[in-house]
Enzyme design. Structure first.
Site, PDB file in Angstrom:
ATOM      1  CB  CYS A  93      -0.916  -0.010   1.224  1.00 24.53           C
ATOM      2  SG  CYS A  93      -1.806   1.540   1.492  1.00 24.53           S
TER       3      CYS A  93
ATOM      4  CB  SER B  33      -1.007   7.806   5.102  1.00 22.02           C
ATOM      5  OG  SER B  33      -1.475   8.540   3.974  1.00 22.02           O
TER       6      SER B  33
ATOM      7  CE1 TYR C  20      -5.167   1.976  -4.944  1.00 18.84           C
ATOM      8  CE2 TYR C  20      -3.696   3.865  -5.097  1.00 18.84           C
ATOM      9  CZ  TYR C  20      -3.958   2.574  -4.663  1.00 18.84           C
ATOM     10  OH  TYR C  20      -3.001   1.896  -3.946  1.00 18.84           O
TER      11      TYR C  20
END
Length: 323
Positions: A56, A142, A192
């Site tokens: 990831c 994140s 994505y």
């Protein structure tokens, strides 16, 4: 109603609009660890645990900053299985670098989230930063986790050099924020949006945005070593985790195949430059990266066949230090 383990779904299909566009949902846990403890989550050695997936890019950010700041012995980690199946992220010790959950003794990461909030029904994502003392998820965003690692644990860094390393210095924040503002939607999330698009229109919009962004990055890097000058910042870390996956996964699997990163001379050298920073290469695992994407996304790659290439030499000289 309290959610059960089977009720909590880990699926990108929950985030597809009526137009076939992939829309990433915001992170749910946004608490902050502080050096002085004023936030209720004081920085401390051994108190916090990081759940990650080596495949990831969002989790990868946190591993790089943790490494660069010398916090490996301060913040422990668990690496989930690279295969994202029906039950979501799971723990195993039968695959290289993967491990069981020795902190909460859970089989699936969704169980960790439910320990923090029995009513939680959102996405189960990595990275996930866990507080062993309060037994809850501190944060699963994140971009915020890397800023906490950057400044709030300085008392625990291994060396003075690591303590002084500042990836989000106040003097550069306007420039860093400005770069992040377009790199995230166009490139980090753009790949994505391309790969998970459910319509030609959604794909075309997303993929054109990806390459508009990459072309802009190439122009910037033709004039300077890093994104905001000659100093490594969080903007570079955030971009790098996408670039290091681009040719091996996104180019083919997500159909972002107009050009490869190796076709951009400045960006390819820049990617190698960051990869060769001491400690960074240790956080990159192309087996996890390729096997996760190609084996997990059965709606894109139904037979789970993992490509044999490409062969990339991330250790080739980059000569960026002369810029």
């Amino acid at each position: 109603m309290t959610a059960t383990v089977t009720d909590v779904k880990q699926s990108w299909t929950k985030s597809i609009s009526e137009k076939g566009e992939f829309i990433r949902k915001p992170s749910a846990f946004r608490n902050w660890i502080s050096a002085d403890g004023s936030t209720g989550f004081p920085a401390a050695a051994g108190r916090y645990h990081l759940y990650v997936c080596l495949a990831c890019p969002w989790a990868h950010r946190t591993l790089i900053v943790r490494k660069l700041k010398g916090l490996e012995d301060v913040i422990s980690t668990t690496v989930v299985d690279w295969l994202l199946g029906e039950g979501g992220w799971n723990f195993t010790d039968s695959k290289p670098k993967c491990s069981l959950d020795t902190v909460n003794n859970c089989k699936f990461l969704k169980e960790v989230y439910l320990k923090a909030d029995p009513d939680y029904s959102g996405n189960i994502t990595v990275p996930c930063l866990w507080d062993k003392e309060k037994k809850t998820v501190v944060n699963n965003e994140s971009s915020e986790i890397i800023r906490m690692f950057n400044t709030e644990f300085n008392a625990f860094c291994k060396t003075d050099e690591q303590r002084k390393l500042h990836l989000y210095p106040e003097s550069l924040r306007p420039q860093i924020d400005a770069v992040n503002e377009w790199i995230y939607p166009q490139i980090n999330n753009g790949v994505y949006r391309s790969g998970f698009a459910h319509s030609q229109e959604a794909y075309s919009t997303a993929v054109n945005g990806v390459f508009d962004g990459l072309d802009k990055v190439e122009a910037i890097l033709s004039k300077q070593r890093y994104l905001v000058g000659n100093q490594l910042t969080e903007a570079d870390i955030r971009l790098f985790t996408t670039l290091v996956r681009f040719d091996t996964v996104y180019h083919t699997h997500f159909k972002t195949n107009k050009r490869r990163i190796v076709d951009y001379p400045n960006m390819w050298a820049y990617t190698r430059d960051i990869y060769q920073i001491p400690g960074v290469a240790e956080t990159v695992d192309q087996e996890h990266i390729m096997r996760h994407y190609y084996e997990s996304h059965k709606h894109i790659n139904p037979f789970g066949i993992v490509p044999v290439g490409p062969d990339l030499d991330f250790m080739a000289p980059h000569n960026r230090q002369t810029m």
